[in-house]
Design a protein around this motif. Structure first.
Motif, mmCIF file in Angstrom:
data_model
loop_
_atom_site.group_PDB
_atom_site.id
_atom_site.type_symbol
_atom_site.label_atom_id
_atom_site.label_comp_id
_atom_site.label_asym_id
_atom_site.label_seq_id
_atom_site.Cartn_x
_atom_site.Cartn_y
_atom_site.Cartn_z
ATOM 1 N N GLU A 268 140.000 129.814 -5.353
ATOM 2 C CA GLU A 268 141.042 129.815 -4.322
ATOM 3 C C GLU A 268 140.389 130.209 -3.004
ATOM 4 O OE1 GLU A 268 145.295 131.560 -4.630
ATOM 5 O OE2 GLU A 268 144.077 133.127 -3.708
ATOM 6 N N ARG B 238 144.365 127.677 5.916
ATOM 7 C CA ARG B 238 145.008 127.037 4.784
ATOM 8 C C ARG B 238 144.447 127.627 3.490
ATOM 9 N NH1 ARG B 238 144.296 120.651 6.651
ATOM 10 N NH2 ARG B 238 145.349 120.854 8.680
ATOM 11 N N VAL C 125 143.699 126.867 -0.349
ATOM 12 C CA VAL C 125 143.458 125.692 -1.194
ATOM 13 C C VAL C 125 142.958 126.162 -2.551
ATOM 14 C CG1 VAL C 125 142.181 123.526 -1.410
ATOM 15 C CG2 VAL C 125 142.828 124.356 0.859
ATOM 16 N N ARG C 126 143.559 125.605 -3.603
ATOM 17 C CA ARG C 126 143.127 125.922 -4.969
ATOM 18 C C ARG C 126 142.467 124.685 -5.576
ATOM 19 N NH1 ARG C 126 148.425 128.413 -5.035
ATOM 20 N NH2 ARG C 126 148.148 130.601 -4.457
ATOM 21 N N THR C 127 141.303 124.877 -6.190
ATOM 22 C CA THR C 127 140.513 123.752 -6.673
ATOM 23 C C THR C 127 140.007 124.009 -8.078
ATOM 24 O OG1 THR C 127 139.755 123.352 -4.397
ATOM 25 C CG2 THR C 127 138.534 122.261 -6.162
ATOM 26 N N ASP D 120 145.469 122.127 -5.793
ATOM 27 C CA ASP D 120 145.429 121.084 -4.769
ATOM 28 C C ASP D 120 144.404 120.002 -5.077
ATOM 29 O OD1 ASP D 120 147.177 122.332 -2.499
ATOM 30 O OD2 ASP D 120 145.848 123.950 -3.144
ATOM 31 N N ASN D 121 143.246 120.403 -5.628
ATOM 32 C CA ASN D 121 142.154 119.458 -5.858
ATOM 33 C C ASN D 121 141.612 119.583 -7.272
ATOM 34 O OD1 ASN D 121 141.991 118.812 -2.953
ATOM 35 N ND2 ASN D 121 141.047 120.838 -2.756
ATOM 36 N N ASN E 122 150.752 114.927 -4.867
ATOM 37 C CA ASN E 122 149.979 115.474 -3.751
ATOM 38 C C ASN E 122 148.608 116.011 -4.163
ATOM 39 O OD1 ASN E 122 152.078 114.992 -1.858
ATOM 40 N ND2 ASN E 122 153.141 116.831 -2.596
ATOM 41 N N MET E 123 148.271 115.862 -5.424
ATOM 42 C CA MET E 123 146.974 116.352 -5.885
ATOM 43 C C MET E 123 145.877 115.357 -5.489
ATOM 44 S SD MET E 123 145.927 117.658 -9.697
ATOM 45 C CE MET E 123 146.998 119.100 -9.583
ATOM 46 N N ASN E 124 144.690 115.889 -5.144
ATOM 47 C CA ASN E 124 143.550 115.069 -4.748
ATOM 48 C C ASN E 124 142.471 115.125 -5.822
ATOM 49 O OD1 ASN E 124 144.582 114.600 -1.970
ATOM 50 N ND2 ASN E 124 144.224 116.799 -1.766
#
Length: 540
Positions: free
Chosen positions: A214, A225, A227-229, A349-350, A424-426
């Motif tokens: 995170e 921002r 962002v969680r990946t 998010d990713n 919305n996930m990348n």
């Protein structure tokens, strides 16, 4: 056979040892340290922590079967009888832990002979301690050894006499029996495999072999921002490094390590970790310059190192691979510089898949379908953590996960269905190896590596820094079939255009061959795989 026999056997082993005063149940740190110091090969270091040797020095996947994919019968019944008989003559250690966050009702009980004390000493720190006595563990993991254990030393892994079985029961319980092994990874991955099976069988999510970080960073547009990946990869392909490196460096920026190795992705996009106590890291070549976060954790008094070389002065040598390059350590989260105070996050998010291969750009953007198809392929590089005899070769492992049990198409479709509900996930593909033609030097005037570029950790982290700050906004089509960034600050464009390191004929031939291999691997799953995923590489 009735696989419930596995649980009955594990319970009897524990109960008989307790009744006969042969059980050291949930010992204190001091009690366990006293036992550990008697274990053959254990050394205390100048940092006040311990280094132990395991046998084997890696997981023994080739000797492992589970009751979902394999028929259990007379051989397993004999294994359980031998396990109970061998352990009936020994003093045992039992440790109970919580799997997941501290509110979780899932528990695991480890049962080992005192000779394997380091498995308990280090392994227990991966998970939260229980608040009190555990009457009915969810998972049992039992280690034992026989006369073949000492004979195995010095033999290559495929020639060792090892047996490992996992019994998945119909109520969500799992029992793992390990014969002639005391590698901490077998304990950790026993819990991993149990979560892998139960989370999809008895719940709506899917367990992934993924690290989670995170980051709260100032974006390319000036705002902050969070962002969680997720980073998904086989062991030793860069998952821990990319998950652990700190990117926050100014103002109100923060980088948190949420989980290092796995957790459950839920249909609402949340992620639930399973290791609340510590981190199981690889120590090969660790130094304060490129892996500071791990390096200093290895010096903490509570850290247990396994198969790490210790010199005559009692100090570590992380570059000595005389015995194995698969050095490991369990570092408590409290001792890990930026481990987050939580192991669950509300939204991912990713998703970044990590692979290695000379035709693959350093980073590519994927469609949802491409991401799901590449998970089916699971292409990565074999490491000494898997099969040391094949370390360095390219392999394919479904979902980057050697512990998946059950129908693979159903498993893949579960992930794809979840991803379809998260618009919305990348999705990205990260190459942590290198690009181009390795050792080409046919022309005497051309260096052997003239057409090859190694992707260093600093290159990968520079790419991720730009990505997580929202700085990669322009993506262009690549002949690899994916999309690549128009540019990345501080990283040479050649890393995103491997085709330039080949002649056009070479690249076309190799790319067609790679896509053919991809199609063949996907076709093996049959018609049960969702057609949108099955057709990703058709016509490529």
């Amino acid at each position: 056979m009735d696989v419930r026999t596995f649980e009955h056997t594990a319970r009897r082993i524990w109960e008989n040892a307790r009744a006969e005063s042969r059980l050291v149940d949930n010992p204190s740190d001091g009690e366990l340290a006293e036992i550990l110091e008697r274990e053959p090969g254990v050394r205390k270091t100048v940092y006040g922590n311990y280094a132990a040797e395991s046998e084997p020095t890696s997981r023994a996947a080739m000797f492992t079967k589970n009751s979902i994919d394999d028929a259990f019968g007379e051989a397993e019944e004999q294994l359980l009888k031998q396990c109970e008989e061998e352990l009936s003559r020994q003093r045992l250690i039992s440790v109970d832990r919580i799997v997941g966050n501290q509110q979780s009702s899932t528990t695991v009980r480890l049962i080992i002979p005192e000779r394997f004390a380091h498995v308990a000493y280090g392994g227990r720190n991966l998970f939260h301690p229980t608040a009190g006595p555990v009457d009915d563990p969810t998972y049992h993991i039992v280690f034992f050894f026989d006369e073949a254990y000492d004979r195995n030393r010095g033999l290559p892994l495929p020639q060792k006499d090892v047996t490992i079985r996992l019994a998945m029961l119909d109520d969500g319980k799992v029992v793992k029996i390990v014969r002639n092994g005391n590698y901490i990874g077998e304990y950790k991955k026993g819990v991993f495999a149990a979560e892998d099976w139960t989370k999809k069988t008895f719940g709506p999510g899917i367990f992934l072999h993924a690290g989670c970080r995170e980051d709260t960073l100032q974006s390319a547009h000036g705002d902050y921002r969070t962002v969680r990946t997720l980073f998904i990869a086989l062991s030793a392909n860069g998952k821990t490094s990319t998950t652990c490196k700190i990117l926050g460096r100014k103002g109100n920026e923060k980088s948190w390590l949420v989980q290092d190795d796995g957790g459950t992705l839920m249909p609402d996009g949340s992620f639930r970790g399973f290791e609340g106590g510590g981190v199981f890291v690889k120590t090969e070549g660790v130094n304060p310059g490129n892996q500071m976060e791990i390096f200093y954790g290895l010096m903490k008094p509570s850290t247990l190192c396994e198969n790490v070389f210790v010199n005559d002065d009692g100090d570590f040598d992380f570059y000595n691979f005389h015995r194995t390059s698969n050095g490991r350590a369990v570092i408590k989260r409290n001792d890990f510089m930026h481990a987050s105070p939580y192991i669950d996050v509300d939204f991912i998010d990713n998703i970044v898949l990590i692979t290695r291969g000379p035709l693959i750009p350093a980073i590519s953007r994927l469609t949802r379908e491409q991401a799901a198809a590449l998970m089916v392929l699971g292409q990565a590089m074999e490491s000494s953590a898997g099969d040391p005899s094949k370390a360095g070769t390219i392999r394919s492992e479904f979902f980057y996960d050697p512990f998946v049990a059950g129908d693979r198409s159903v498993h893949a479709n579960r992930l794809y269905d979840i991803l379809c509900g998260l618009p919305n996930m990348n999705f990205y593909l990260l190459n942590t190896g290198g690009v181009g033609v390795l050792g080409s030097g046919g022309d005497l005037d051309e260096p052997a590596d003239a057409r090859y570029r190694d992707i260093k950790l600093e290159d990968t982290m520079a790419i991720l820094d730009s990505l997580l700050r929202g700085g990669l906004e322009d993506w262009i089509d690549s002949p690899t079939g994916f999309m690549v960034p128009g540019s990345v600050r501080a990283v040479d464009d050649i890393y995103f255009h491997p085709e330039k390191l080949f002649t056009s004929e070479e690249f076309e031939e190799y790319q067609n061959g790679l896509n053919r291999v991809r199609r063949e691997a996907i076709e093996k799953l049959g018609d049960g795989l969702h057609p949108a995923v099955r057709s990703v590489f058709d016509g490529e």
